[in-house]
Each structure stands twice: as structure tokens, then as C-alpha cells.
Design a protein around this motif. Structure first.
Motif, PDB file in Angstrom:
ATOM      1  N   SER A   1      40.646  46.612  55.387  1.00  8.42           N
ATOM      2  CA  SER A   1      41.650  46.350  54.862  1.00  8.42           C
ATOM      3  C   SER A   1      41.632  44.986  53.736  1.00  8.42           C
ATOM      4  O   SER A   1      41.776  45.283  52.447  1.00  8.42           O
ATOM      5  CB  SER A   1      42.942  46.222  55.531  1.00  8.42           C
ATOM      6  OG  SER A   1      42.759  44.992  56.253  1.00  8.42           O
ATOM      7  N   GLN A   2      40.790  44.214  54.134  1.00  5.79           N
ATOM      8  CA  GLN A   2      40.653  42.968  53.646  1.00  5.79           C
ATOM      9  C   GLN A   2      39.659  43.210  52.413  1.00  5.79           C
ATOM     10  O   GLN A   2      39.549  42.678  51.377  1.00  5.79           O
ATOM     11  CB  GLN A   2      40.223  41.755  54.402  1.00  5.79           C
ATOM     12  CG  GLN A   2      40.885  41.107  55.233  1.00  5.79           C
ATOM     13  CD  GLN A   2      42.026  40.242  54.457  1.00  5.79           C
ATOM     14  OE1 GLN A   2      41.369  39.327  53.809  1.00  5.79           O
ATOM     15  NE2 GLN A   2      43.191  40.501  54.481  1.00  5.79           N
ATOM     16  N   LEU A   3      38.481  44.135  52.674  1.00  5.19           N
ATOM     17  CA  LEU A   3      37.631  44.554  51.832  1.00  5.19           C
ATOM     18  C   LEU A   3      38.006  45.077  50.640  1.00  5.19           C
ATOM     19  O   LEU A   3      37.640  45.085  49.450  1.00  5.19           O
ATOM     20  CB  LEU A   3      36.397  44.959  52.411  1.00  5.19           C
ATOM     21  CG  LEU A   3      35.509  44.247  53.426  1.00  5.19           C
ATOM     22  CD1 LEU A   3      34.371  44.874  53.842  1.00  5.19           C
ATOM     23  CD2 LEU A   3      34.809  42.803  52.544  1.00  5.19           C
ATOM     24  N   ALA A   4      38.873  45.890  50.943  1.00  6.75           N
ATOM     25  CA  ALA A   4      39.681  46.955  49.863  1.00  6.75           C
ATOM     26  C   ALA A   4      40.307  45.921  48.816  1.00  6.75           C
ATOM     27  O   ALA A   4      40.436  46.216  47.709  1.00  6.75           O
ATOM     28  CB  ALA A   4      40.586  47.890  50.646  1.00  6.75           C
ATOM     29  N   LEU A   5      41.198  45.054  49.490  1.00  3.06           N
ATOM     30  CA  LEU A   5      41.910  44.170  48.831  1.00  3.06           C
ATOM     31  C   LEU A   5      40.998  43.346  47.848  1.00  3.06           C
ATOM     32  O   LEU A   5      41.349  43.363  46.571  1.00  3.06           O
ATOM     33  CB  LEU A   5      42.765  43.171  49.632  1.00  3.06           C
ATOM     34  CG  LEU A   5      43.581  42.355  49.015  1.00  3.06           C
ATOM     35  CD1 LEU A   5      44.599  42.895  47.879  1.00  3.06           C
ATOM     36  CD2 LEU A   5      44.240  41.325  49.984  1.00  3.06           C
ATOM     37  N   VAL A   6      39.894  42.750  48.469  1.00  2.66           N
ATOM     38  CA  VAL A   6      39.111  42.086  47.901  1.00  2.66           C
ATOM     39  C   VAL A   6      38.306  42.675  46.742  1.00  2.66           C
ATOM     40  O   VAL A   6      38.002  42.172  45.429  1.00  2.66           O
ATOM     41  CB  VAL A   6      37.937  41.347  48.830  1.00  2.66           C
ATOM     42  CG1 VAL A   6      36.734  40.793  47.819  1.00  2.66           C
ATOM     43  CG2 VAL A   6      38.652  40.291  49.576  1.00  2.66           C
ATOM     44  N   PHE A   7      38.052  43.879  47.038  1.00  7.76           N
ATOM     45  CA  PHE A   7      37.423  44.820  45.910  1.00  7.76           C
ATOM     46  C   PHE A   7      38.271  45.004  44.518  1.00  7.76           C
ATOM     47  O   PHE A   7      37.802  44.897  43.508  1.00  7.76           O
ATOM     48  CB  PHE A   7      37.312  46.342  46.579  1.00  7.76           C
ATOM     49  CG  PHE A   7      36.869  47.470  45.317  1.00  7.76           C
ATOM     50  CD1 PHE A   7      35.298  47.351  45.094  1.00  7.76           C
ATOM     51  CD2 PHE A   7      37.590  48.111  44.796  1.00  7.76           C
ATOM     52  CE1 PHE A   7      34.862  48.294  44.153  1.00  7.76           C
ATOM     53  CE2 PHE A   7      37.027  49.134  43.865  1.00  7.76           C
ATOM     54  CZ  PHE A   7      35.605  49.176  43.326  1.00  7.76           C
ATOM     55  N   VAL A   8      39.759  45.453  44.978  1.00 11.15           N
ATOM     56  CA  VAL A   8      40.741  45.466  43.790  1.00 11.15           C
ATOM     57  C   VAL A   8      40.787  44.214  43.053  1.00 11.15           C
ATOM     58  O   VAL A   8      41.025  44.297  41.933  1.00 11.15           O
ATOM     59  CB  VAL A   8      41.964  45.944  44.306  1.00 11.15           C
ATOM     60  CG1 VAL A   8      43.115  45.709  43.435  1.00 11.15           C
ATOM     61  CG2 VAL A   8      41.933  47.367  44.865  1.00 11.15           C
ATOM     62  N   LEU A   9      40.753  42.962  43.815  1.00  8.95           N
ATOM     63  CA  LEU A   9      40.920  41.638  42.941  1.00  8.95           C
ATOM     64  C   LEU A   9      39.751  41.288  42.240  1.00  8.95           C
ATOM     65  O   LEU A   9      39.976  40.849  41.134  1.00  8.95           O
ATOM     66  CB  LEU A   9      41.422  40.489  44.030  1.00  8.95           C
ATOM     67  CG  LEU A   9      42.465  40.758  45.068  1.00  8.95           C
ATOM     68  CD1 LEU A   9      42.826  39.400  45.983  1.00  8.95           C
ATOM     69  CD2 LEU A   9      44.005  40.577  44.109  1.00  8.95           C
ATOM     70  N   PHE A  10      38.818  41.553  42.861  1.00 11.43           N
ATOM     71  CA  PHE A  10      37.612  41.314  41.927  1.00 11.43           C
ATOM     72  C   PHE A  10      37.504  42.406  40.788  1.00 11.43           C
ATOM     73  O   PHE A  10      37.144  41.803  39.629  1.00 11.43           O
ATOM     74  CB  PHE A  10      36.161  41.444  42.651  1.00 11.43           C
ATOM     75  CG  PHE A  10      35.170  40.424  42.328  1.00 11.43           C
ATOM     76  CD1 PHE A  10      34.859  39.488  43.351  1.00 11.43           C
ATOM     77  CD2 PHE A  10      34.343  40.704  41.245  1.00 11.43           C
ATOM     78  CE1 PHE A  10      33.866  38.362  42.859  1.00 11.43           C
ATOM     79  CE2 PHE A  10      33.707  39.550  40.957  1.00 11.43           C
ATOM     80  CZ  PHE A  10      33.171  38.509  41.813  1.00 11.43           C
ATOM     81  N   THR A  11      37.754  43.417  40.989  1.00 13.21           N
ATOM     82  CA  THR A  11      38.053  44.379  39.716  1.00 13.21           C
ATOM     83  C   THR A  11      38.866  43.977  38.673  1.00 13.21           C
ATOM     84  O   THR A  11      38.563  43.868  37.492  1.00 13.21           O
ATOM     85  CB  THR A  11      38.356  45.763  40.471  1.00 13.21           C
ATOM     86  OG1 THR A  11      37.307  46.457  41.343  1.00 13.21           O
ATOM     87  CG2 THR A  11      38.198  46.813  39.130  1.00 13.21           C
ATOM     88  N   ALA A  12      40.075  43.371  39.129  1.00 15.58           N
ATOM     89  CA  ALA A  12      41.192  42.837  38.451  1.00 15.58           C
ATOM     90  C   ALA A  12      40.491  41.668  37.516  1.00 15.58           C
ATOM     91  O   ALA A  12      40.807  41.580  36.217  1.00 15.58           O
ATOM     92  CB  ALA A  12      42.348  42.567  39.058  1.00 15.58           C
ATOM     93  N   CYS A  13      39.851  40.949  38.120  1.00 19.41           N
ATOM     94  CA  CYS A  13      39.195  39.572  37.451  1.00 19.41           C
ATOM     95  C   CYS A  13      37.997  40.255  36.358  1.00 19.41           C
ATOM     96  O   CYS A  13      37.998  39.624  35.437  1.00 19.41           O
ATOM     97  CB  CYS A  13      38.558  38.739  38.292  1.00 19.41           C
ATOM     98  SG  CYS A  13      39.440  37.832  39.320  1.00 19.41           S
ATOM     99  N   ALA A  14      37.203  41.237  36.843  1.00 17.87           N
ATOM    100  CA  ALA A  14      36.191  41.732  36.014  1.00 17.87           C
ATOM    101  C   ALA A  14      36.862  42.325  34.719  1.00 17.87           C
ATOM    102  O   ALA A  14      36.469  42.064  33.555  1.00 17.87           O
ATOM    103  CB  ALA A  14      35.307  42.712  36.741  1.00 17.87           C
ATOM    104  N   ALA A  15      37.969  42.884  35.061  1.00 18.65           N
ATOM    105  CA  ALA A  15      38.719  43.920  34.036  1.00 18.65           C
ATOM    106  C   ALA A  15      39.458  42.813  33.024  1.00 18.65           C
ATOM    107  O   ALA A  15      39.304  42.898  31.638  1.00 18.65           O
ATOM    108  CB  ALA A  15      39.766  44.649  34.387  1.00 18.65           C
ATOM    109  N   ALA A  16      39.810  41.455  33.396  1.00 15.85           N
ATOM    110  CA  ALA A  16      40.392  40.675  32.764  1.00 15.85           C
ATOM    111  C   ALA A  16      39.352  39.967  31.645  1.00 15.85           C
ATOM    112  O   ALA A  16      39.512  39.694  30.524  1.00 15.85           O
ATOM    113  CB  ALA A  16      41.012  39.354  33.523  1.00 15.85           C
TER     114      ALA A  16
END
Length: 314
Positions: free
Chosen positions: A60-75
Motif C-alpha cells: 500500500s505504501q509503495l503504491a502510494l509512493v508510486f502515485v506521488l512520484f508520478t504526480a511530481c514527474a507530471a508536474a
């Protein structure tokens, strides 16, 4: 010479970006580069190396971190495309990007990128840990500095892109409180530098003898220098991995075979196989190289199996 000027030399004056059809949402998604999201799978690297990947909390933590890092990269992609919209309109390929083509207005790209850049670290501080939030903030700051100026600085551009890969590999360990070993950081960092410099070398080889460049900085690198960098990085990555594999830490293995030591063979073969494409000047995006070459993909699977057996001590 600025990148805009270089691109204009390659494109007839007066060419404008073609009108782009499609919704604003579709344009924002395309600008976020979904193909690049596969790189963020590196967030599982440290937990996998420590054998702490398959608990419910870890997943669950890794899935969340994946989403957050993807959001940063998208930004970063959104801000970069908004900033480079004028230069992209003069480029034969980049002119079709949603921001350059007018599908996504420049102010909207800046606004969405800014929101993602603010929300992702805030969510990380609330849902993960301050260390993860700090790393994401550092990633954003470094990548935005790269977009503004660092991509025009020799050597620094390679270091920034490499550090981005290293941060992806580190963030999963920070999220789960896993100590990051020196061998993990050395192997991951120089492995990333190997792939980044091999990609730059391939771009330089392919543009040799052509007028202009898709990256203005490539005109300042020599192919000989970039070859030196990827060869040096490959050697250090292999050395770091071998030192890790040979270090038992005073605890004798009880597995059927010494999988850690055996995994060196697969790792070295993978590096040598990847170097074939680097030497030919055809090493593009790392994920494309791995997925398009069956032999390299098979070697990678064998390495993953051996590494997994070593971690499980089977």
C-alpha cells in the motif's frame, strides 16, 4: 546558441504548430508522459532488495509512493512543456505536443503543474513520512532547475537526470524505513548514469553530420567523451554489484546455491548486452531497449529470479 535558435535552424521559418483536436484532459494526460511512468516502478527497488516487498503495508505504501512520484514527474513535464512551448513549435516532432499544438493552453499547463507540485509533497508528509516529502520536494526543485538552466550545463545535465533515477530507487526505502546500503546506492547510481550517458551517446551518434540538434547541449559533447562516461559508469556499477554479492556480512548462506554470487553472472551479461546497443548508437529510452530485445529481457528475468532467491535465502 540557445535551444530555440538551434531548432529554428532545422525548421523553415513561419511554420506554426498544427491545430490539435481532443479534449483538454486528454492533452494534460499526454503531456504527463504516461510512457515514462514505467520508470517510477523503481520505487520498489530498495524494498525488493531488502526482502520486504510483499506485506500489505509495504504494497500500500509503495503504491502510494508510486502515485506521488508520478504526480511530481507530471508536474515537471507540464511546466517544462509550458516553458518550452515556443521552441517546441519550431521542432518537427515536438510541435505536436499538446501544449505546443494549442490543445493545452500554456497558463493551464503551468497551473496544473504547480498544483501537482504542491499537492504531492504535502500528501507525502501527511500519508507517508517527512523523509519522503523532503525527497519529493528535492526532486521537484532539482528538475525545475534542470528545465530552467541546468540542462544547458555540461556534465551537470547528466548528473541531474541520473539523480532523478536514484531518487526513484531511494524513495521506496524511505517510505518503509529501510536502511539504504552503500552498495545499493553505488550500483543504482552508476547503473543509472550508464543508461543516461548511453542514451546521450546514441543521440550524439545519430545526429552526427546533421544540421542542428534536438538537444542543443549535444553539440558541445563529443561522442568520445560520452563513450568514456558510459563505459566508466558501467564498470563502476558492475564493481559495486560484485562487491555486494561477494560480501556475506559474516552470516553464512543456508540456501541451496550461492544465489547472490551467481546473480553476478546475469548482472554482468545484462550490462554487456545493453552495451551492445550503446556502442551501436541505438540505446534510446532504457525501457524501450529492455522491452524490445528478447535476449536482454530474458537475462533480466534470470537476474530477477536469482536475486529473489538470494533475498529469500532459498
Amino acid at each position: 546558441m540557445t535551444e530555440t535558435a538551434v531548432l529554428r535552424q532545422r525548421t523553415p521559418q513561419g511554420r506554426s504548430a498544427p491545430p490539435r483536436k481532443g479534449s483538454l484532459l486528454a492533452g494534460l494526460v499526454r503531456t504527463a508522459r504516461p510512457k515514462q511512468w514505467v520508470k517510477n516502478v523503481l520505487v520498489i527497488a530498495a524494498p525488493a532488495a531488502a526482502g520486504e516487498l510483499f506485506s500489505r503495508h509495504a504494497l500500500s505504501q509503495l503504491a502510494l509512493v508510486f502515485v506521488l512520484f508520478t504526480a511530481c514527474a507530471a508536474a515537471v513535464y507540464l511546466v517544462n512543456d509550458a516553458r518550452d512551448a515556443e521552441a517546441d513549435r519550431a521542432h518537427p516532432t515536438k510541435r505536436h505536443r499538446p501544449v505546443a499544438a494549442g490543445q493545452v493552453p500554456v497558463p493551464v499547463a503551468y497551473a496544473v503543474g504547480g498544483c501537482l507540485g504542491l499537492l504531492a509533497p504535502a500528501a507525502a508528509a501527511w500519508l507517508c513520512s517527512p523523509a519522503v516529502a523532503a525527497l519529493l520536494t528535492a526532486y521537484l526543485g532539482m528538475q525545475l532547475a534542470y528545465c530552467v538552466s541546468l540542462k544547458h550545463v555540461l556534465v551537470v545535465d547528466l548528473a541531474v537526470v541520473t539523480t532523478g533515477f536514484l531518487m526513484r530507487a531511494m524513495v521506496g526505502g524511505l517510505a518503509l524505513g529501510i536502511p539504504l546500503s552503500r552498495w545499493f546506492l553505488i550500483t543504482t547510481g552508476f547503473g543509472a548514469l550508464f543508461m543516461v550517458s548511453a542514451k546521450r551517446y546514441s543521440e550524439a551518434v545519430q545526429m552526427a553530420g546533421k544540421a542542428g540538434a534536438t538537444r542543443a547541449l549535444l553539440t558541445e559533447y563529443t561522442t568520445g567523451y560520452l563513450r568514456f562516461v558510459w563505459q566508466l559508469a558501467a564498470g563502476v556499477a558492475v564493481l559495486g554489484y560484485c562487491l555486494w554479492a561477494m560480501e556475506e556480512g559474516g552470516v553464512p548462506h543456508t540456501s541451496v546455491l550461492p544465489w547472490r554470487q551467481l546473480s553476478m553472472v546475469a548482472f554482468i551479461l545484462a550490462v554487456l548486452r545493453y552495451a551492445v546497443f550503446a556502442d551501436r548508437g541505438t540505446a534510446g529510452e532504457p525501457e524501450d531497449v529492455v522491452l524490445r530485445d528478447r535476449a536482454l529481457a530474458l537475462i533480466g528475468l534470470v537476474w530477477v529470479a536469482m536475486y529473489g532467491l538470494a533475498v529469500a535465502n532459498w
